[in-house]
Design a protein around this motif. Structure first.
Motif, short mmCIF file in Angstrom:
data_model
loop_
_atom_site.label_atom_id
_atom_site.label_comp_id
_atom_site.label_asym_id
_atom_site.label_seq_id
_atom_site.Cartn_x
_atom_site.Cartn_y
_atom_site.Cartn_z
N GLU A 60 0.84 -1.21 0.00
CA GLU A 60 0.00 0.00 0.00
C GLU A 60 0.87 1.26 0.00
OE1 GLU A 60 -2.60 -0.36 3.37
OE2 GLU A 60 -3.88 -1.85 2.38
N VAL A 61 1.96 1.14 0.81
CA VAL A 61 2.85 2.32 0.91
C VAL A 61 3.49 2.57 -0.45
CG1 VAL A 61 5.00 3.20 1.95
CG2 VAL A 61 3.24 2.05 3.37
N MET A 62 3.90 1.49 -1.07
CA MET A 62 4.57 1.60 -2.35
C MET A 62 3.60 2.16 -3.39
SD MET A 62 7.67 0.78 -2.01
CE MET A 62 8.23 0.44 -3.68
N GLY A 63 2.44 1.75 -3.27
CA GLY A 63 1.46 2.27 -4.21
C GLY A 63 1.27 3.76 -4.01
N TYR A 64 1.34 4.19 -2.74
CA TYR A 64 1.13 5.61 -2.48
C TYR A 64 2.26 6.50 -3.02
CZ TYR A 64 -3.00 4.78 0.39
OH TYR A 64 -4.22 4.47 0.83
N ILE A 65 3.47 6.06 -2.90
CA ILE A 65 4.56 6.94 -3.27
C ILE A 65 4.80 6.91 -4.78
CG2 ILE A 65 5.70 6.91 -0.99
CD1 ILE A 65 7.66 4.89 -2.09
N GLY A 66 4.32 5.86 -5.41
CA GLY A 66 4.42 5.84 -6.89
C GLY A 66 5.84 5.78 -7.37
N VAL A 67 6.70 5.31 -6.64
CA VAL A 67 8.09 5.22 -7.04
C VAL A 67 8.39 3.79 -7.40
CG1 VAL A 67 10.50 5.59 -6.31
CG2 VAL A 67 8.69 7.14 -5.54
N THR A 68 9.02 3.73 -8.57
CA THR A 68 9.40 2.40 -9.02
C THR A 68 10.82 2.16 -8.54
OG1 THR A 68 8.04 2.64 -10.96
CG2 THR A 68 9.73 0.87 -10.97
N CYS A 69 10.94 1.14 -7.72
CA CYS A 69 12.29 0.84 -7.18
C CYS A 69 12.83 -0.37 -7.88
CB CYS A 69 12.19 0.56 -5.69
SG CYS A 69 11.65 2.03 -4.74
N ASP A 70 14.18 -0.28 -8.13
CA ASP A 70 14.78 -1.48 -8.74
C ASP A 70 14.85 -2.59 -7.71
OD1 ASP A 70 16.82 -0.79 -7.05
OD2 ASP A 70 18.20 -0.13 -8.64
#
Length: 472
Positions: free
Chosen positions: A439-449
């Motif tokens: 959910e957090v990742m979805g919120y920040i919208g940052v694609t991490c390698d």
């Protein structure tokens, strides 16, 4: 085969009871009779027949037939002759030659004295009659003064007639014959001792008759029949000087050779006929040239013979007739059979005893074997009980271990359940955390390698969650 004819109603003979009637044995009587067709006189011997097998009265038919058979074979001047035979309901009647001269001893007892020469003339006639019988293997078995009769006493030298063949038997070679019969005073030792019988028994009786004829005394006669039989069995006799003072030595030797217990040593009929005493006195007359004194010494006084005949006649039947010979013979036969039975019983007993001993031996063997086997079984049983107790103890120990294991298993299961619950809780918590991260990742919208993300996760694992959350 006996002729059948009721004599009393028969037209052939008529009885002359008033002239002659005399007893003849236990179950017979002799009467004088006349043949109607010829007028000749005979003696009719009435023999009482035994009416049944159970009865003891009368004579058995086979015995009567035996007497008739023997009489039919005999034809001799010194033996009574059988003329005819008839039978009625109760008796068999033998029509015999009439012997009316009376008994020899009665005739001699009436004489004042008797010389040995005269005595031998009568003894020789007896011997000749017996010789005729023995040549045909017939034994009289009842020679005694009463059965030595005279055909006619009113002649210079009366003829001897042997009578009464009721006990006579044919002696067959190889056939053993035993019996208890006859008159005790005249029977041979082999009869008394119930031994095999033969022609020799008659020779013994002739010895007794000669002893009495020359002395007027009986060699074996005792107070009772038992005493007489004991004397015979023991050969208890002697030539008393009182009785034999005028008797010659050859005469005594003749008697002693006849009164011999050993049958083989006893004179035979031929020996007796050829004996010096018989031969030397044959047709010998008194020499008139002899001195009166010598002639007196050679004469045998008949006073004692007369006393003997009177006594013997007055004492019949106790002393001279074996009244119960038939019953006694039956008793002896029964005893003999009982002895045979006892011998058989003893043999059976011995055989049974052997069987019992064998059975006892087998039993002892089996008992020993059973004891040995029982001991082995008892030992095995004891071993089994020991093993059983071990198994029981092992079983109890195993049950205890199982209980302990069951308890441990319960504890492990409880702990496992507890750990499972804790694991489920952690998994739920982790799932929630991952979900939160997503959910957090979805919120920040940052694609991490991937590396960054891995580093991030590694940092997440290494850092306590509250601090990660806070840092994030």
């Amino acid at each position: 085969v006996l002729k059948l004819c009721f004599l009393k109603n028969c037209d052939l003979y008529e009885l002359i009871n008033e002239l002659f009637s005399a007893p003849c044995g236990q179950f017979a009587i002799v009467k004088q009779c006349r043949e109607k067709s010829t007028g000749l006189e005979f003696a009719a011997k009435f023999i009482k027949k035994r009416q049944s097998m159970a009865s003891s009265r009368g004579v058995r038919r086979e015995e009567i037939e035996r007497e008739v058979d023997i009489l039919q074979q005999i034809q001799h001047p010194n033996i009574v002759t059988l003329h005819d035979v008839y039978e009625n309901r109760t008796d068999v009647v033998l029509i015999l030659e009439l012997v009316s001269g009376g008994e020899l001893f009665d005739f001699l007892a009436q004489k004042e004295s008797l010389s040995e020469e005269e005595a031998t003339q009568f003894i020789k006639q007896i011997l000749e009659g017996v010789n005729y019988l023995h040549a045909r293997k017939i034994a009289h078995f009842d020679l005694k003064p009463e059965n030595i009769m005279l055909l006619d006493k009113n002649v210079p030298l009366p003829r001897i007639k042997l009578i009464d063949f009721g006990l006579a038997h044919k002696i067959e070679a190889g056939v053993e014959f035993k019996n208890i019969f006859g008159t005790p005073e005249f029977v041979a030792p082999e009869i008394v001792n119930y031994e095999p019988l033969g022609l020799e028994a008659d020779m013994w009786s002739i010895g007794v008759i000669t002893y009495i004829l020359l002395s007027g005394a009986s060699p074996f006669l005792g107070e009772t029949k038992q005493d007489t039989l004991r004397n015979i069995s023991a050969i208890n006799y002697e030539f008393d000087e009182e009785f034999f003072c005028h008797t010659s030595e050859p005469a005594k030797k003749f008697i002693s050779q006849l009164l011999e217990k050993d049958k083989k040593k006893r004179l035979t009929i031929q020996d007796a006929l050829n004996h010096p005493w018989i031969k030397s006195n044959e047709h010998k007359e008194e020499s008139k040239a002899q001195e009166p004194k010598k002639r007196e010494r050679r004469q045998l006084k008949t006073k004692r013979l007369r006393e003997y005949t009177i006594k013997s006649h007055s004492s019949m039947p106790p002393n001279n007739t074996y009244v119960n010979f038939e019953r006694f013979a039956q008793v002896v036969e029964d005893i003999d059979q009982m002895e045979s039975s006892f011998v058989s019983l003893a043999a059976a007993h011995d055989s049974l005893q052997e069987d019992i001993d064998a059975m006892v031996s087998i039993y002892n063997e089996k008992e020993a074997w059973y004891k040995e086997e029982s001991e082995g079984v008892r030992h095995e049983l004891s071993q089994i009980r020991y093993e059983f107790r071990k198994v029981e103890a092992f079983k109890r120990s195993l049950q205890d271990d199982m209980q302990v294991f069951s308890s441990s298993l319960g504890a492990v299961s409880s702990r496992y359940q507890e750990r499972q619950n804790h694991f489920d809780a952690l998994r739920t918590e982790l799932s929630n955390e991952l979900k939160w991260v997503q959910e957090v990742m979805g919120y920040i919208g940052v694609t991490c390698d991937i590396t960054t993300y891995k580093d991030l996760l590694t940092g997440y694992e290494t850092v306590s969650r509250p601090s990660v959350r806070r840092s994030i």
